[in-house]
Design an enzyme around this catalytic site. Structure first.
Site, short mmCIF file in Angstrom:
data_model
loop_
_atom_site.label_atom_id
_atom_site.label_comp_id
_atom_site.label_asym_id
_atom_site.label_seq_id
_atom_site.Cartn_x
_atom_site.Cartn_y
_atom_site.Cartn_z
N GLY A 47 93.24 10.23 -111.05
CA GLY A 47 94.66 10.15 -110.72
C GLY A 47 95.29 11.53 -110.79
O GLY A 47 94.63 12.55 -110.62
N SER A 48 96.58 11.55 -111.06
CA SER A 48 97.32 12.81 -111.04
C SER A 48 97.00 13.66 -112.26
O SER A 48 96.61 13.16 -113.32
CB SER A 48 98.83 12.53 -111.00
N THR A 49 97.19 14.96 -112.11
CA THR A 49 96.94 15.89 -113.21
C THR A 49 97.89 15.63 -114.37
O THR A 49 97.49 15.71 -115.54
CB THR A 49 97.07 17.33 -112.72
N LYS A 66 90.59 -0.76 -115.23
CA LYS A 66 91.95 -1.14 -114.82
C LYS A 66 92.21 -0.63 -113.41
O LYS A 66 92.00 0.54 -113.10
CB LYS A 66 93.00 -0.54 -115.76
N CYS A 84 92.77 13.16 -102.59
CA CYS A 84 92.84 14.29 -103.53
C CYS A 84 92.26 15.56 -102.95
O CYS A 84 92.64 16.67 -103.33
CB CYS A 84 92.14 13.92 -104.84
N GLU A 102 100.98 19.67 -105.07
CA GLU A 102 100.30 18.58 -104.37
C GLU A 102 101.33 17.57 -103.85
O GLU A 102 102.13 17.04 -104.62
CB GLU A 102 99.32 17.87 -105.30
N GLY A 159 96.64 12.73 -116.24
CA GLY A 159 95.40 13.13 -116.88
C GLY A 159 95.64 13.82 -118.21
O GLY A 159 94.90 13.60 -119.19
N GLU A 205 89.17 13.06 -113.09
CA GLU A 205 89.13 13.53 -111.70
C GLU A 205 90.58 13.52 -111.24
O GLU A 205 91.19 12.47 -111.05
CB GLU A 205 88.25 12.60 -110.85
#
Length: 507
Positions: free
Chosen positions: A256-258, A203, A312, A409, A261, A278
């Site tokens: 993507g973002s934590t 995706k 990132c 971040e 995740g 990641e």
């Protein structure tokens, strides 16, 4: 490069910079690739694609939902179970992947322009960096297809035995990629999964679906069997969530973002999928007083301002020895002030817009927070223009470790500079490690021995010495702590797409 430019784009706006291949993608229905065919979303829904440089709608693409995810997963399962791809001779699997790399290279200008239109990045950077990296990743893993090996083991059990291991494909892999490097991220995900014989449902990010449309066409042209690669455009809360939760998926790989995740991880727990994540970063950059400043100043500026800071690994925490602090900050601020912002399709643009209005507002809000926290703005600090999502590259000086701009971040062109004393090397390493993230870091010094010692103590998955964000397919990539699980690239990525089977035979 594709053929000559057309007179008008699909929305009737004249833009002679675009190739015919790009126009063809923009005017296409933007369908989903499922089971070797381009199909609309089951719901018939579509969504707009916006050019972040001028805020205009440039295309519409299909919006995948739960039913589309189910169709794609079932197609991938059929392709895996019939073993058309997995039992193909590894050399042939590698040849198909190599053909795809060649096709991407042939369409290099199309891909560079599509990612620039979609993401905002300078087309020159996409042409020189993103496309060659994607090509290189597919070629690297095409070579690995013939080198997936197990090992033999000597048993201590009484008798005569033949004991060995095999590495076998995990099965159906769901992959979700981010918007900051659309083509590169697709290559990072697809190549190792395909080299090891898996089938895939990928995706794209909803902000940047365009280059995947062209990639889908080239995947079919390269000769991948039906259902081996399925590509969906859609939103994370619907299509992405359905992929993470689907019982027919054996592994999910997310970049993507934590925060997202964590959501992916919870969804994957229901059937104990294998998971690779990641995630985010807040990368420290340590500049020592013996650093070559002619190399260091442009290097640390590139570390934060490249790709609009939407990286990132962006070097967003800048720790500088007090003896050279003023020179480095002034040098980075001077570079920031001179960077040419503009439409990514302009050849002289050095920094494009942020990807969306949402991202612009996020970055601008952090700049406001930094001011309120007492950090000094020495460059940038404001939106540029009224049209397009442009943010001036921003340098904060005299930030402190407790500030939000230092700890969280931002994912934009914002760097926080902090001085340290030479006798405080232990303290600055401790401060660099004082973060929930651990994705990357860099060390700048002429003292190679000391630099390596510092690199060994930094808690990050990638540490660069006298450089930053140097990525190669052969060098593994991934994070410590909340920056992720597992690794991309290199031989390590192959491990995450295979299961180890132990076979023991009595002789």
């Amino acid at each position: 490069m594709s053929g000559q430019q057309r007179e008008l784009d699909p929305r009737g706006q004249s833009d002679t910079r675009l190739t015919a291949g790009v126009f063809d993608v923009l005017k296409s229905p933007g369908h989903l690739l499922i089971d070797g065919e381009f199909v609309p979303a089951a719901s018939g829904r579509v969504f707009d694609v916006v050019n972040p440089a001028n805020e205009r709608v440039i295309a519409t693409v299909a919006e995948a939902d739960v039913e589309d995810v189910d169709r794609a997963v079932k197609a991938a399962r059929r392709a895996f179970d019939d073993a058309t791809w997995g039992r193909m001779p590894p050399a042939e699997r590698g040849r198909v992947m190599w053909r795809l790399a060649d096709l991407i290279e042939q369409h290099a200008e199309d891909f560079a322009q599509l990612d620039s239109l979609d993401n905002g990045k300078p087309v020159a950077a996409a042409r020189a960096g993103d496309v060659p990296i994607a090509v290189g990743v597919f070629r690297y893993y095409a070579g690995w297809a013939t080198k997936i090996t197990g090992e033999t083991n000597t048993l201590s059990w009484p008798g005569d035995w033949l004991a060995y291991t095999r590495r076998e494909a995990v099965g159906v892999v769901a992959q979700i990629i981010p918007w900051n490097f659309p083509l590169v991220s697709a290559a990072w995900k697809l190549a190792p999964a395909l080299a090891t014989g898996n089938t895939v449902v990928l995706k794209t990010a909803e902000q940047t679906p365009l280059s995947a449309i062209l990639l889908s066409r080239l995947i079919l042209e390269a000769g991948f069997p039906r259902g081996v690669v399925n590509i969906l455009s859609g939103f994370g809360e619907k299509a992405g969530a359905a992929m993470a939760a689907h019982a027919g998926v054996d592994k999910i790989s997310f970049t993507g973002s934590t925060s997202v995740g964590r959501t992916i991880l919870r969804a994957a727990a229901d059937n104990l999928k294998k998971v690779t994540l990641e995630l985010g970063g807040k990368s420290p950059v340590l500049v020592f007083d013996d650093a070559d400043l002619d190399l260091t100043i442009p290097g640390v500026a590139q570390a934060i301002f490249s790709n609009q800071g939407e990286v990132c690994t962006a070097g967003s925490r800048l720790y500088i020895h007090e003896r050279v602090f003023d020179r480095v900050v002034e040098g980075v601020a001077e570079i920031a002030d001179k960077l040419k912002l503009g439409d990514g399709l302009n050849e002289d643009t050095q920094m494009g817009p942020l990807v969306s209005n949402e991202q612009l507002q996020r970055v601008a809000s952090y700049v406001d927070v930094g001011r309120k926290e007492g950090a000094e703005v020495v460059a940038g600090g404001k939106r540029v223009g009224d049209i397009g999502y442009f943010m001036a590259p921003t340098v904060f000086a005299n930030a402190t470790s407790g500030m939000r701009i230092v700890r969280e971040e931002i994912f934009g062109p914002v760097v926080c500079a902090m001085p340290f004393k030479k006798e405080d090397v232990d303290a600055v390493i401790s401060e660099a490690n004082d973060t929930p993230y651990g994705l990357a870091a860099s060390v700048w010094s002429r003292d190679v021995s000391m630099a390596h010692k510092v690199a060994h103590r930094l808690r990050a998955g990638s540490v660069w010495i006298n450089c930053h964000t140097v990525i190669d397919p052969a060098q593994t990539f991934g994070g410590f702590k909340q920056s992720g699980w597992g690794r991309e690239l290199g031989e390590e990525a192959l491990r995450s797409y295979t299961e180890v089977k132990a076979i023991t035979a009595q002789l």
